[in-house]
Scaffold this active site. Structure first.
Site, short mmCIF file in Angstrom:
data_model
loop_
_atom_site.label_atom_id
_atom_site.label_comp_id
_atom_site.label_asym_id
_atom_site.label_seq_id
_atom_site.Cartn_x
_atom_site.Cartn_y
_atom_site.Cartn_z
N VAL B 149 6.19 0.28 1.82
CA VAL B 149 5.16 -0.42 2.60
C VAL B 149 4.36 -1.29 1.63
O VAL B 149 3.96 -0.84 0.56
CB VAL B 149 4.27 0.56 3.43
CG1 VAL B 149 3.68 1.65 2.58
CG2 VAL B 149 3.17 -0.18 4.17
N GLU B 150 4.21 -2.56 2.00
CA GLU B 150 3.53 -3.52 1.13
C GLU B 150 2.05 -3.59 1.52
O GLU B 150 1.74 -4.00 2.65
CB GLU B 150 4.19 -4.90 1.26
CG GLU B 150 5.66 -4.86 0.84
CD GLU B 150 6.33 -6.22 0.95
OE1 GLU B 150 6.51 -6.87 -0.09
OE2 GLU B 150 6.69 -6.61 2.08
N VAL B 151 1.20 -3.20 0.62
CA VAL B 151 -0.24 -3.22 0.87
C VAL B 151 -0.79 -4.51 0.28
O VAL B 151 -0.75 -4.71 -0.94
CB VAL B 151 -0.91 -1.98 0.25
CG1 VAL B 151 -2.44 -2.08 0.36
CG2 VAL B 151 -0.39 -0.71 0.94
#
Lengths: 316, 316
Positions: B149-151
């Site tokens: 997951v890209e924050v």
């Protein structure tokens, strides 16, 4: 024809030659090996005993001693049904070697080079017998585990040579791909270079840490690429089916092109400054890695993955 | 703090929202869901019962019914400890939505958008309360299986927001990465775009067939990228250790740059002719694919792969 290949001559028994030899032996072939290094045989024996117990499913474990090291391979070349060459990537050296191989092997026997850089058109110039049975068979390391082998003919390689080589590698359980043209880096190294340039750019620009960059691949698209290639992955992203790829291009084409433009405008430029920033961040990441554990876990998970794929009908 | 997150509000329950919800439920969280589609709840119930039996190791299977669909989410927003938004990628729509979410959620509650294209700076303009707790949490599909997951914070996202989000996603077993800057395509889509451009080029130019191109990845570098990312893979190619990356750059830098130059001079240009050639070859390949089998085998091998990685100490 591949079913007639019983004896393979391996020229050069370094990292790649050793692994090819393990593969050939585990498929029941006889292997005649030559390597000028004094410790080549001892080194191979250690490699063989380290590797043999953990060979993947489908490999025979009965033929480990069906090999022979020879100092002078010339008098033995007539026995070869196939030659796999793994020498240094030097044009002059390979030109002389291939002249000899071409002179003393039997008519029609394929001579494949593991060359990763030089195309075979660069080193067939002195072959007086039949250069049409020469081509590149470039493996992905290590060849006894990783199925990919890139078959790259030169413009004069015969169709029979190409067909025989593809069939032989397939009979070993490998997945050969056929390049219709000699291009720099062949396919796999080009795809790696394409992704690595953006990797180097993102890390050197400080967009993500080196550790997060690696995780972005292993926890994301890398999981897909081990199972379905870029084309099928694209098509599944477009809903699957024979129109899936077109659907994805229609839907995402403009976004993809805008990403490509931004990638292009920030290409890693290999300047001293960019390299310094990249290498500094990479080095501090690599200092946190447990290398022994990483290598042993990579091998064991790779074997599980290959085993799982082996049991499917659609995956290669 | 992530340990205080008990209730997640999911806005939008399409493909991504459904999978996020399955993940949240299997980690023991309560989920309040809203979606304007009439059949949203029925569709989710089918998805849940299809997905639940094959959840990967480490997931709890006791909390499948701890969710609630609501028509009007506004009166329930005060219950949210975390919001995951999965609405359409339209700026105006998201601006209005985030104004509402910001107005009715409690102070400090993180509001994460699954947006793959729009950065959050594009849709916080009407937030009057506290836009510093808003950012992007972009999953790789499907989020309940794929860890990435890209924050992606906007320039005004607070450090607490970033830390809370990273800790929360980690507590779910995901592998969040932290982008220090909003860039087009974030990281994973850029890496895919980088490789896909070369893929499209090679296939449209007829260098390899589409089937061989896919095999070049799944039988070669793709196997590595599922296990070790590009940086570690580079370093292992240079002999491993904290100097491995530098060694590889020293040894292969000139070759890599020559491949890059050739890639650049043959970039896929998206012209009608190039697209025609690409799509023609891809379509005839895709017609040979057994889609049902491909999808079911991809899922089962992915679960085996994730299970094997889960049992290691070094892989993510």
């Amino acid at each position: 024809m591949s079913q007639e290949i019983r004896t393979v001559v391996v020229i050069g028994c370094g990292v790649i030659g050793m692994s090819w030899t393990v593969l050939f032996l585990s498929r029941g072939l006889k292997v005649i090996i030559t390597d000028p290094a004094e410790d080549a045989q001892a080194r191979f024996e250690k490699y063989l005993s380290d590797t043999w117990p953990s060979l993947p499913a489908g490999f025979s474990k009965e033929c480990a001693d069906n090999y022979e090291f020879v100092e002078d391979v010339v008098p033995r070349l007539a026995e070869a049904d196939f030659v796999q060459e793994n020498g240094p990537e030097r044009v002059n050296w390979k030109q002389g070697l291939f002249e000899t191989l071409d002179m003393y092997t039997r008519k029609g026997v394929v001579i494949a080079s593991s060359s990763s850089g030089l195309p075979s058109s660069a080193f067939i110039g002195r072959c007086q017998h039949d250069p049409s049975r020469i081509l590149v068979g470039h493996p992905f390391n290590p060849p006894h585990l990783i199925p990919l082998v890139e078959v790259v003919p030169h413009p004069g390689s015969s169709q029979t040579t190409i067909d025989t080589t593809l069939a032989f590698y397939k009979s070993l359980g490998k997945r050969p791909i056929h390049l219709h043209q000699e291009i720099p880096g062949f396919v796999a190294n080009r795809l790696q270079a394409a992704i690595n340039n953006e990797v180097y750019s993102l890390v050197s620009r400080g967009i993500v840490s080196a550790a997060d960059l690696d995780a972005a691949v292993t926890s994301g698209p890398g999981l897909r690429w081990a199972l379905t290639g870029p084309i099928i992955t694209n098509a599944l992203g477009g809903g699957g089916g024979s129109e899936g790829f077109d659907n994805r291009i229609d839907r995402l084409g403009p976004a993809i092109r805008s990403w490509e433009d931004d990638i292009l405008s920030h290409r890693f430029d290999w300047s001293q400054e960019s390299l310094y920033s990249l290498q500094k961040q990479v080095r501090s990441y690599l200092q946190t890695v447990d290398w022994e554990r990483t290598m042993s876990e990579r091998e064991s998970v790779l074997l599980e993955l290959l085993g799982a794929k082996w049991n499917t009908t659609t995956m290669v």
